[in-house]
Design an enzyme around this catalytic site. Structure first.
Site, mmCIF file in Angstrom:
data_model
loop_
_atom_site.group_PDB
_atom_site.id
_atom_site.type_symbol
_atom_site.label_atom_id
_atom_site.label_comp_id
_atom_site.label_asym_id
_atom_site.label_seq_id
_atom_site.Cartn_x
_atom_site.Cartn_y
_atom_site.Cartn_z
ATOM 1 N N GLY A 99 0.704 -1.011 0.089
ATOM 2 C CA GLY A 99 0.119 0.011 -0.081
ATOM 3 C C GLY A 99 0.911 1.239 -0.034
ATOM 4 N N GLY B 268 1.002 5.414 1.314
ATOM 5 C CA GLY B 268 0.285 6.326 2.340
ATOM 6 C C GLY B 268 0.987 7.647 1.896
ATOM 7 N N SER B 269 0.552 8.546 2.990
ATOM 8 C CA SER B 269 0.927 9.928 2.520
ATOM 9 C C SER B 269 2.436 10.264 2.544
ATOM 10 C CB SER B 269 0.222 11.001 3.576
ATOM 11 O OG SER B 269 0.628 10.394 5.070
ATOM 12 N N PHE B 270 3.083 9.306 3.391
ATOM 13 C CA PHE B 270 4.553 9.577 3.328
ATOM 14 C C PHE B 270 5.415 8.371 2.733
ATOM 15 C CE2 PHE B 270 2.868 11.942 7.052
ATOM 16 C CZ PHE B 270 3.479 13.004 6.691
ATOM 17 N N GLY B 271 4.844 7.621 1.834
ATOM 18 C CA GLY B 271 5.837 6.555 1.185
ATOM 19 C C GLY B 271 4.866 5.150 0.866
ATOM 20 N N VAL C 233 4.648 0.916 1.700
ATOM 21 C CA VAL C 233 4.704 -0.367 2.266
ATOM 22 C C VAL C 233 4.823 -1.610 1.503
ATOM 23 C CG1 VAL C 233 3.997 -1.703 4.084
ATOM 24 C CG2 VAL C 233 3.474 0.804 4.049
ATOM 25 N N ASP D 227 -4.093 9.998 14.067
ATOM 26 C CA ASP D 227 -4.731 9.470 12.933
ATOM 27 C C ASP D 227 -5.468 8.070 12.862
ATOM 28 O OD1 ASP D 227 -5.263 9.806 10.117
ATOM 29 O OD2 ASP D 227 -3.260 9.572 9.283
#
Ligand SMILES: *[C@@H]1O[C@H](CO)[C@@H](O)[C@H](O)[C@H]1NC(C)=O
Ligand SMILES: *[C@@H]1O[C@H](CO)[C@@H](O)[C@H](O)[C@H]1NC(C)=O
Ligand SMILES: *[C@@H]1O[C@H](CO)[C@@H](O)[C@H](O)[C@H]1NC(C)=O
Ligand SMILES: *[C@@H]1O[C@H](CO)[C@@H](O)[C@H](O)[C@H]1NC(C)=O
Ligand SMILES: *[C@@H]1O[C@H](CO)[C@@H](O)[C@H](O)[C@H]1NC(C)=O
Ligand SMILES: *[C@@H]1O[C@H](CO)[C@@H](O)[C@H](O)[C@H]1NC(C)=O
Length: 938
Positions: free
Chosen positions: A662, A664-667, A669, A778
């Site tokens: 997946g 996310g906002s920062f990179g 996985v 979050d």
């Protein structure tokens, strides 16, 4: 007309073209439209339906999502679609966007080759195709776009050599990042033609040869990353004369020779990374005078030798100094105290010495920000000075294997005052006497490892004050007396080793309450009595050893005991049990009276709530049949603390898309598998994204100090200057998001309640089990991950907040997710633990109604919360997820009552005013009551 414009670019036609476009804007616009429609057609997967829904031919391209037009010609000037999970290829028609200046498709899954036609983008200044899966050779044509200033192609699968005339046609290039591809060959000397370059990032490829001396001609360069390649040879002198360079990273190559002395004279340098090469030789004695701006100096894992020059203490801005794993000799300088901003000092694994008083420690008191200092594996052979207690912010001390001697009481009583202390490693020394009383006051300490010393005395019942403790290793000492039963009041203990001491008495029954326990080693003592049956409740216990004691009676056989081998029980007095344990069978029935007494002792509650908790634990264990994780079993015993980029690259098949779990906002996985079959999740931070670096640091800071069975566990991390990743426990069942909202997935009511209780326990731990409190900020379904037994784990601490001692409220920039965010956080950036309670409330509502807070049925004046609030208790059946209740069931009304209680609490959690929300302690208590009701009737 337009076609000609595109094919030729002579000045006259150009003017005509502009004129044409000006007078007939719709036509130019239609070229742009058909170019973008080609892109839309080439996109095969668009999970958010962005282009599918929004890019409609009935609307002007200028209103399309991700598109910005210039105001003069109404032509597409920007295309900005980063991190949209798009999959597909890039059509040649994209080269028709002749007015485009800014093109960003990074962080998607575009594949195939980059079309040559992109070279037609004659106005393009910014191009970011990073973090996709483009293959093929690096296209020279893109480097022919003479207007290009920023080119980012990092983290793709581009192969081949760097073009020989790499900079010939791109004189304006300021940033070139080709990092983390599969580029081979040497770095061409013609790179010096890109005279405007500020940032050159070629790390994480397979580049060979030596560093060309011509790089020194790039006089504007501020950042040079060549790390994680196969570069050889010496560092050219020319590099040392690059005035203006601020970051230089050459780590993880095969560079050798001595480091040129002028490199240590680069006045602008802030970060210098030379880790993991074969550099040899001594450091110049005046090293501390040449780099007044230096903040981080990584010289670890090389063959550097000689003494550490005293002058090193002259770096007035230094925050990190890592000299570990070299061959340094001589005395540790007594002047480190001058490094006022020092946070990390790594001196592990050298041949350093000190005087008898370890007086370098006195000077460290001057380092007001020092968090970590490690001298493990150096022959210091001195006595710990009391002044170690004066280092005010210290979190980690590693002085294992240092030959330290002396009594603890006289020497470090002061440590009890270092309230910041989290990790104390003093194993394998020659410390004598008993543990000073003050050490038992470290209520925030997490890891306490004093293995293999000469310590004696008994453990006081005050040991229970170490409320945050995860790891207690007192093995291989001379401790005696009973194991205090108060040890069970340390709620989050995971590893206990008291092996090879002189403990006597019985194993406290209360240890069965330590439900997070994974390792219990009591071997080689003089313990008597029975192995408490209460230990059968320890579902995470995988390593258990009581061999070489004087135990008697029946070995329990339930729970984790099913899988223990005879080695755990060897050499005891009169122990009996199943044949697998290589002991004689027990006489009489398995319900011997002594066993009943043990059971009773466990069940006699000290308080009513303890009883409830215990009953729940037992009920749950039966209902959920949670199993000890096979994965955790197979994790290598000694996972390296840090793991290399290459290991991660191998584990993820070079970060291949098939392993992508997946984004996310920062990179991103990735799923990784190590050669021994261990599965892990690898979270790679995309450092170019604003905030990602901070996010990594935050997540590390939070997770470094936290361990709880309902938080994702960090197995390891990989941190280079420009690559940051966390290796996390792999969660085979994905996220709550998946289980709630995708087809073919279903959770029954008990599963939902269990998972939400897991989440509540984790958040309670964050808020109350640990000081300072942590606010997750979050909470949402995609951040709740499920292991193979469907146990919930809270993950993603990228924007979490750590609070200081007295702080309960904080102002911050908002990054959290719409729908789950508390009003005071969203509107004013006020963060407190109540924000998590709010999000938790929303999450709880979503879990039992299967409606997202952003569902289109809600609007300005109706929300998920108000919809539910208006329906409890009378119309709860209208809001609850219809799949949970089938009318034929006999317990429908009881189920509805439970759901009604749950949603009522959820509504309270998400009260408008933070002051009206309950605490997570209250929430956990209520959930547990509801669960007892539910399970009692099901
Ligand atoms: C597309 O998205 C933009 C920006 O969100 C919006 O302004 C526009 O109305 C949308 N157009 C359509 C057709 O949905
Ligand atoms: C790098 O190149 C060497 C040979 O030049 C090869 O053995 C190695 O597998 C390559 N590494 C990667 C990660 O491609
Ligand atoms: C680099 O600079 C040196 C002078 O410092 C000059 O002699 C040399 O030609 C330059 N090389 C290139 C490739 O520009
Ligand atoms: C470093 O700078 C100092 C002071 O400017 C100078 O004396 C010394 O020679 C320089 N060393 C090198 C190797 O350039
Ligand atoms: C305690 O430290 C020693 C030395 O570093 C290490 O070998 C041991 O595994 C640690 N104990 C635990 C329980 O991790
Ligand atoms: C024992 O080990 C097996 C295989 O690893 C596992 O499936 C089972 O759940 C374990 N049982 C317990 C009670 O831990």
């Amino acid at each position: 007309m337009e076609r000609i414009c595109f094919l030729k670019s002579s000045a006259v036609l150009w003017m005509l073209y502009i004129l044409a476009c000006f007078t007939r804007p719709t036509e130019g616009n239609s070229i742009d439209q058909s170019a973008l429609l080609s892109l839309k057609e080439s996109i095969t997967i668009d999970p958010n339906q962005l282009t599918v829904k929004n890019w409609s031919i009935n609307a002007s391209v200028c209103s399309w999502i991700g598109v910005t037009c210039n105001s003069r010609h109404h032509r597409v000037a920007e295309l900005n679609l980063p991190n949209m999970a798009l999959e597909g290829s890039i059509p040649p028609q994209l080269g028709n966007l002749s007015f485009i200046v800014y093109l960003n498709l990074s962080g998607n899954s575009f594949h195939g080759k980059l079309p040559q036609e992109l070279a037609n983008l004659r106005r393009l200044k910014f191009m970011d195709f990073g973090i996709n899966v483009f293959t093929g050779f690096l296209p020279q044509t893109i480097l022919n776009i003479s207007t290009l200033q920023i080119l980012i192609l990092q983290k793709n699968n581009l192969s081949g050599n760097l073009p020989e005339d790499i900079c010939h046609h791109a004189p304006n290039l300021r940033l070139l990042s080709l990092a983390d591809n599969r580029l081979t060959g040497t770095i061409p000397s013609s790179i010096s033609g890109c005279t405007q370059l500020r940032i050159l990032a070629l790390e994480g490829n397979n580049l060979t040869g030596s560093i060309p001396r011509e790089i020194g001609n790039l006089t504007m360069l501020k950042t040079l990353y060549l790390d994680s390649n196969n570069l050889e040879g010496f560092i050219p002198q020319e590099l040392g004369s690059m005035n203006g360079l601020e970051r230089l990273n050459l780590q993880a190559n095969s560079l050798s020779g001595s480091v040129p002395a002028n490199l240590f004279n680069m006045t602008t340098l802030r970060i210098l990374g030379l880790t993991q090469n074969h550099f040899s030789g001594r450091l110049p004695s005046n090293i501390g005078y040449g780099m007044p701006n230096l903040e981080k100096l990584y010289l670890d894992v090389n063959n550097l030798n000689g003494v550490i020059p005293d002058s090193i203490s002259n770096y007035s801005k230094l925050m990190l100094l890592d000299l570990s794993a070299n061959e340094f000799t001589g005395l540790i300088p007594n002047t480190f105290g001058n490094l006022r901003f020092l946070e990390v000092l790594g001196l592990n694994q050298n041949n350093l010495e000190s005087d008898q008083e370890l007086s370098f420690i006195n000077s460290l008191a001057g380092c007001k920000y020092l968090q970590e200092f490690t001298t493990g594996g150096n022959p210091l052979n001195g006595i710990l000075p009391a002044s170690i207690g004066n280092i005010s912010n210290l979190e980690t001390i590693d002085m294992s294997f240092c030959g330290i001697k002396g009594d603890i009481p006289k020497q470090i009583e002061c440590l009890g005052n270092v309230s910041s202390l989290r990790n104390l490693y003093l194993g394998f020394n020659k410390l004598t006497s008993s543990i000073p009383v003050s050490l038992w006051k470290l209520k925030d300490i997490l890891q306490f490892n004093l293995t293999s010393n000469l310590l004696s005395g008994s453990l006081p019942s005050e040991i229970s004050s170490l409320k945050a403790l995860n790891l207690l290793d007192l093995s291989l000492n001379q401790f005696s007396g009973d194991i205090p039963s108060t040890i069970s009041e340390i709620p989050n203990l995971i590893n206990i080793s008291l092996a090879s001491n002189k403990f006597e008495g019985t194993i406290p029954d209360s240890i069965g309450k330590l439900i997070s326990l994974e390792m219990l080693d009591l071997s080689n003592n003089s313990l008597t009595g029975m192995i408490p049956k209460s230990l059968e409740a320890l579902q995470h216990l995988t390593r258990f050893n009581v061999s070489f004691n004087e135990l008697s009676g029946e070995i329990p056989s339930g729970g984790p005991f099913e899988n223990f081998t005879y080695q755990s029980f060897m050499s005891n007095n009169a122990i009996c049990g199943k044949p697998q344990f290589h002991v004689p069978p027990c006489q009489g029935s398995s319900h011997s009276s002594s066993e009943k007494i043990v059971l009773l002792a466990v069940l006699i509650p000290t308080t009513a709530s303890a009883a409830i908790t215990l009953v729940i634990v037992l009920l749950l264990s039966r209902y959920r049949k949670r199993q000890v994780q096979a994965q955790a079993d197979s994790l290598p015993d000694i996972m390296p603390e840090r793991i290399s980029y290459y290991q991660l690259q191998r584990a993820t098949d070079d970060f291949s898309n098939s392993n992508l779990l997946g984004r996310g906002s920062f990179g991103s996985v990735f799923k990784g598998s190590f050669t021994d079959g261990t599965l892990v999740a690898i979270k790679v931070f995309q450092l170019q994204l604003e905030g990602a670096f901070k996010s990594f640091e935050t997540e590390c800071a939070v997770l470094r100090n936290l361990r709880h069975r309902n938080l994702t566990k960090v197995i390891s991390s990989c941190s280079n200057l420009d690559f940051k990743a966390l290796v996390l426990e792999y969660m085979p069942n994905g996220s709550l998001e998946k289980w709630m909202h995708s087809n073919g997935h279903f959770l029954d009511i008990v599963q939902r309640l269990n998972i939400m209780t897991d989440v509540a326990c984790a958040v309670k731990y964050l808020h109350h089990g640990y000081s300072p409190p942590v606010v997750h900020c979050d909470l949402k379904p995609s951040n709740i991950l499920l292991d193979q037994d469907m146990v919930g784990h809270v993950s993603d601490f990228g924007i979490a907040k750590l609070f200081g001692e007295e702080e309960t409220l904080r102002h911050t920039m908002t990054l959290a997710t719409l729908g789950y965010i508390a009003p005071e956080y969203g509107a004013e950036g006020l963060v407190s633990t109540s924000c998590d309670v709010y999000s938790y409330g929303i999450l709880l509502m979503e879990t039992f109604t299967r409606r997202r807070p952003t569902d289109e049925m809600f609007s300005e004046d109706s929300s998920l919360r108000s919809w539910i609030a208006n329906s409890i208790p009378h119309a709860i059946d209208r809001v609850v997820d219809a799949n949970l209740i089938s009318p034929e069931e006999k317990n429908v009304s009881r189920k509805l009552n439970c759901i009604s209680s749950i949603t009522e609490m959820a509504v309270n959690c998400s009260a408008e005013s933070p002051g009206n929300r309950p605490s997570m302690k209250d929430v956990v208590a209520s959930l547990q009551k509801i669960k007892v009701q539910l399970l009692a009737y099901s």
